[in-house]
Design a protein around this motif. Structure first.
Motif, PDB file in Angstrom:
ATOM      1  N   GLY A 297       2.759  -2.092  12.347  1.00 16.70           N
ATOM      2  CA  GLY A 297       1.360  -3.656  12.294  1.00 16.70           C
ATOM      3  C   GLY A 297       1.755  -4.743  12.310  1.00 16.70           C
ATOM      4  N   ILE A 298       2.895  -4.508  11.652  1.00 12.83           N
ATOM      5  CA  ILE A 298       3.500  -6.295  11.269  1.00 12.83           C
ATOM      6  C   ILE A 298       4.394  -6.752  12.593  1.00 12.83           C
ATOM      7  N   LEU A 299       5.193  -5.614  13.359  1.00 12.24           N
ATOM      8  CA  LEU A 299       5.342  -6.148  14.483  1.00 12.24           C
ATOM      9  C   LEU A 299       4.728  -6.656  15.363  1.00 12.24           C
ATOM     10  N   VAL A 311      11.559  -6.377  11.920  1.00  6.28           N
ATOM     11  CA  VAL A 311      10.966  -5.304  10.040  1.00  6.28           C
ATOM     12  C   VAL A 311      12.300  -4.608  10.616  1.00  6.28           C
ATOM     13  N   ARG A 312      13.168  -4.573   9.146  1.00  2.10           N
ATOM     14  CA  ARG A 312      14.331  -3.848   8.969  1.00  2.10           C
ATOM     15  C   ARG A 312      13.948  -2.838   8.043  1.00  2.10           C
ATOM     16  N   GLY A 313      14.708  -1.445   8.068  1.00  2.00           N
ATOM     17  CA  GLY A 313      14.944  -0.802   6.809  1.00  2.00           C
ATOM     18  C   GLY A 313      13.991   0.411   7.369  1.00  2.00           C
ATOM     19  N   SER A 314      13.722   1.058   6.455  1.00  2.00           N
ATOM     20  CA  SER A 314      13.387   2.452   6.691  1.00  2.00           C
ATOM     21  C   SER A 314      12.647   2.264   5.987  1.00  2.00           C
ATOM     22  N   GLY A 315      11.686   3.980   6.165  1.00  2.00           N
ATOM     23  CA  GLY A 315      10.124   3.663   5.158  1.00  2.00           C
ATOM     24  C   GLY A 315      10.153   2.937   3.684  1.00  2.00           C
ATOM     25  N   LEU A 316       9.631   3.381   3.041  1.00  2.00           N
ATOM     26  CA  LEU A 316       8.848   2.440   2.100  1.00  2.00           C
ATOM     27  C   LEU A 316       9.452   1.520   1.501  1.00  2.00           C
ATOM     28  N   LEU A 317      11.416   1.166   2.895  1.00  2.00           N
ATOM     29  CA  LEU A 317      11.580  -0.557   1.899  1.00  2.00           C
ATOM     30  C   LEU A 317      11.883  -1.375   3.426  1.00  2.00           C
ATOM     31  N   LEU A 318      11.239  -2.129   2.976  1.00  2.00           N
ATOM     32  CA  LEU A 318      10.939  -2.859   4.411  1.00  2.00           C
ATOM     33  C   LEU A 318      11.943  -4.083   4.270  1.00  2.00           C
ATOM     34  N   GLY A 319      12.628  -5.222   5.735  1.00  2.00           N
ATOM     35  CA  GLY A 319      12.861  -6.205   5.198  1.00  2.00           C
ATOM     36  C   GLY A 319      11.997  -6.798   6.329  1.00  2.00           C
ATOM     37  N   ILE A 320      10.616  -7.836   6.736  1.00  2.00           N
ATOM     38  CA  ILE A 320      10.464  -8.442   7.225  1.00  2.00           C
ATOM     39  C   ILE A 320      10.990  -9.615   7.419  1.00  2.00           C
ATOM     40  N   GLY A 321      11.580 -10.009   8.679  1.00  2.00           N
ATOM     41  CA  GLY A 321      12.740 -11.032   9.189  1.00  2.00           C
ATOM     42  C   GLY A 321      11.639 -12.071   9.579  1.00  2.00           C
ATOM     43  N   LEU A 322      11.445 -13.144   9.366  1.00  2.00           N
ATOM     44  CA  LEU A 322      10.205 -14.374   9.833  1.00  2.00           C
ATOM     45  C   LEU A 322      11.347 -15.360  10.529  1.00  2.00           C
ATOM     46  N   SER A 323      10.625 -15.700  11.229  1.00  2.00           N
ATOM     47  CA  SER A 323      11.651 -17.094  12.161  1.00  2.00           C
ATOM     48  C   SER A 323      11.477 -18.093  11.865  1.00  2.00           C
ATOM     49  N   GLU A 324      10.958 -18.179  10.658  1.00  2.00           N
ATOM     50  CA  GLU A 324      10.863 -19.540   9.745  1.00  2.00           C
ATOM     51  C   GLU A 324      11.420 -19.684   8.607  1.00  2.00           C
ATOM     52  N   PRO A 325      11.772 -20.300   8.212  1.00  2.00           N
ATOM     53  CA  PRO A 325      12.529 -20.325   6.665  1.00  2.00           C
ATOM     54  C   PRO A 325      11.481 -20.054   5.456  1.00  2.00           C
ATOM     55  N   TRP A 326       9.592 -19.467   6.017  1.00  2.26           N
ATOM     56  CA  TRP A 326       8.701 -19.750   4.854  1.00  2.26           C
ATOM     57  C   TRP A 326       8.134 -18.282   4.090  1.00  2.26           C
ATOM     58  N   ILE A 349      11.105 -11.007   3.876  1.00  5.97           N
ATOM     59  CA  ILE A 349      10.205 -10.846   3.160  1.00  5.97           C
ATOM     60  C   ILE A 349      10.689  -9.285   2.612  1.00  5.97           C
ATOM     61  N   ARG A 350      10.545  -9.248   1.470  1.00  2.52           N
ATOM     62  CA  ARG A 350      11.221  -7.369   1.406  1.00  2.52           C
ATOM     63  C   ARG A 350       9.582  -6.988   0.413  1.00  2.52           C
ATOM     64  N   LEU A 351       9.787  -5.425   1.466  1.00  2.94           N
ATOM     65  CA  LEU A 351       7.850  -4.975   0.878  1.00  2.94           C
ATOM     66  C   LEU A 351       9.212  -3.845   0.742  1.00  2.94           C
ATOM     67  N   ALA A 352       8.299  -3.122  -1.347  1.00  5.53           N
ATOM     68  CA  ALA A 352       8.916  -2.008  -1.574  1.00  5.53           C
ATOM     69  C   ALA A 352       7.485  -1.287  -2.299  1.00  5.53           C
ATOM     70  N   PRO A 353       6.163  -0.845  -1.401  1.00 11.98           N
ATOM     71  CA  PRO A 353       5.382  -0.574  -2.350  1.00 11.98           C
ATOM     72  C   PRO A 353       5.457   0.757  -2.343  1.00 11.98           C
ATOM     73  N   PRO A 354       4.823   1.707  -3.864  1.00 13.73           N
ATOM     74  CA  PRO A 354       4.096   2.823  -4.256  1.00 13.73           C
ATOM     75  C   PRO A 354       4.184   3.801  -2.787  1.00 13.73           C
ATOM     76  N   LEU A 355       4.896   4.597  -2.782  1.00 14.11           N
ATOM     77  CA  LEU A 355       5.153   5.847  -2.065  1.00 14.11           C
ATOM     78  C   LEU A 355       3.429   6.568  -1.973  1.00 14.11           C
ATOM     79  N   VAL A 356       3.232   6.539  -2.718  1.00 12.96           N
ATOM     80  CA  VAL A 356       1.362   7.123  -2.778  1.00 12.96           C
ATOM     81  C   VAL A 356       0.355   6.179  -2.181  1.00 12.96           C
ATOM     82  N   ILE A 357       1.120   5.240  -1.429  1.00 14.36           N
ATOM     83  CA  ILE A 357       0.431   3.886  -1.005  1.00 14.36           C
ATOM     84  C   ILE A 357      -0.537   5.006   0.125  1.00 14.36           C
ATOM     85  N   SER A 358      -1.736   4.465   0.389  1.00  7.11           N
ATOM     86  CA  SER A 358      -2.888   5.318   1.563  1.00  7.11           C
ATOM     87  C   SER A 358      -2.714   4.634   2.667  1.00  7.11           C
ATOM     88  N   ASP A 359      -3.920   4.989   3.621  1.00  7.14           N
ATOM     89  CA  ASP A 359      -3.477   4.426   4.786  1.00  7.14           C
ATOM     90  C   ASP A 359      -4.434   3.237   4.911  1.00  7.14           C
TER      91      ASP A 359
END
Ligand code: PLP
Length: 382
Positions: A297-299, A311-326, A349-359
């Motif tokens: 979705g983010i890509l 977007v880097r990382g795996s599972g629910l440990l993700l880093g969104i690399g922005l193309s600007e320093p914002w 931006i780091r995302l590490a939401p709960p593993l129980v997150i629903s669709d």
């Protein structure tokens, strides 16, 4: 901002604002906020036995140690209260092991971009001047090499002046921007440690408890470390850290190391509930699927002209690399849109939401991220 309540993927501020939590207590709230089975286990334990000192075992401690071993590899567990303490303990094990088996070698090799905690020794292992400069001098015995360069690790291990006794690494570097070391590199570290009789210590403080798509991130690479450190999600939201020490590395004896509160029965009961739910519901699989959905979705935002580089990382440990320093501005706008996200550095931006997150919750998160990015662009006059 003050938070007063939480349930599942949502928290509520003292002003009554409900926010979706994509930070997850920085990878602590694997089961979301106030998961009923964790709350019940901790409450029941509080009524039964709160604290004993570590002169004695307690049942939750023993049961969680067994569950931890079953989830990772055979060994013994040392209990503490945090990730930094777990790494301190692992470093002490490596030093004692070096005295016993490597003629006193004590240098621990770490990687650039690492984060291992904020005690003096773990700051030295982290090797980031921003965190450590105000607190110098730091303990000796650490040597940092560039990430991704196995030859540099090997040179450090065989240096005759200061031979390496161990390599300490995170399978995915969390704090420095969600940078995975990758399977090939992890396998390479294992081989180098075997070849040069050094211990491989994997810091799974942030990557563990199912977050990256397997119970422990190293399992995806098919390797087994000699020591593994864990914390964050381990206590189901309560403070708990652990070092799992394999037979190869096992050299601590009673009295070598200790912690008054380490392995507190309430924290262990909560942790036992957490690991049981993660295993029973195979939440590592859920993390992998949900992570892919989020990543895709983010890509997809790139096609909309939004400033996402990768977007880097795996599972629910993700880093969104922005193309600007914002990153900071984006986090501020996302808050107004009802989302907690975690800026790390200028453009991640780091995302590490709960593993129980629903669709549905993922769709909600994506919509919030998209509208936040659009607003930041608009604020910039773009
Ligand atoms: C990989 C890693 N190791 C160690 C730590 C330190 O853990 P704690 O803050 O519990 O001491 C962290 C914290 O962010 C971490 O991400």
């Amino acid at each position: 901002m003050t938070l007063v309540e939480g349930s599942g993927c949502f928290v509520v501020t003292d002003e009554g604002v409900r926010l979706m939590d994509l930070v997850g207590g920085i990878a602590v709230n694997a089961l979301g906020h106030c998961h009923p089975e964790v709350v019940e286990a901790a409450s029941a334990q509080m009524r039964r036995l709160l604290h004993t000192s570590n002169l004695y075992y307690t049942t939750p401690q023993v049961e969680l140690a067994e569950a931890l071993v079953a989830s990772a590899f055979p060994g013994r567990v040392f209990w503490c209260n945090s990730g930094a303490e777990a790494n301190e303990a692992a470093i002490k094990v490596a030093r004692k092991w070096g005295r016993l088996h490597r003629r006193g070698a004590f240098t621990v090799v770490t990687l650039e971009g690492a984060f291992h905690g904020r005690t003096l020794a773990t700051l030295a292992a982290t090797g980031n001047a921003h965190y450590s400069d105000p607190f110098r001098p730091l303990p000796e015995g650490f040597r940092q090499v560039p990430r991704g360069d196995l030859a540099a690790v090997e040179r450090a291990l065989v240096d005759p002046d200061r031979p390496g006794v161990a390599v300490l690494a995170e399978p995915i570097q969390g704090e420095s921007g969600v940078n995975p070391l990758g399977t090939e590199y992890l396998v390479g570290l294992r081989e180098l440690c075997d070849r040069h009789r050094a211990l491989l210590i994997l810091d799974e403080v942030q990557t563990g408890m199912g977050r990256t798509g397997t119970m422990w991130a190293h399992q995806a690479a098919g390797i087994v470390p000699d020591l593994m450190t864990a914390a964050k999600g381990l206590g189901g939201g309560l403070p708990l850290g652990a070092v799992l020490v394999s037979k190869t590395a096992d050299c601590l004896e009673p009295g070598d190391h200790g912690s008054t509160f380490g392995g507190n029965p309430v924290a262990c009961a909560a942790g036992l509930a957490a690991i049981s739910v993660i295993t029973r519901d195979r939440l590592f699989n859920r993390a992998a699927i949900a992570g892919d959905q989020l990543k895709e979705g983010i890509l997809g935002f790139r096609a909309m002209g939004l400033p996402v580089a990768d977007v880097r990382g795996s599972g629910l440990l993700l880093g969104i690399g922005l193309s600007e320093p914002w990153a900071r501005e984006l986090a501020g706008v996302a808050l107004q849109e009802g989302l907690l996200i975690n800026p790390i550095g200028a453009a991640t931006i780091r995302l590490a939401p709960p593993l129980v997150i629903s669709d549905d919750e993922i769709e909600l998160a994506l919509e919030g991220l998209r509208s936040s990015l659009v607003r930041v662009m608009r604020d910039k006059g773009l």
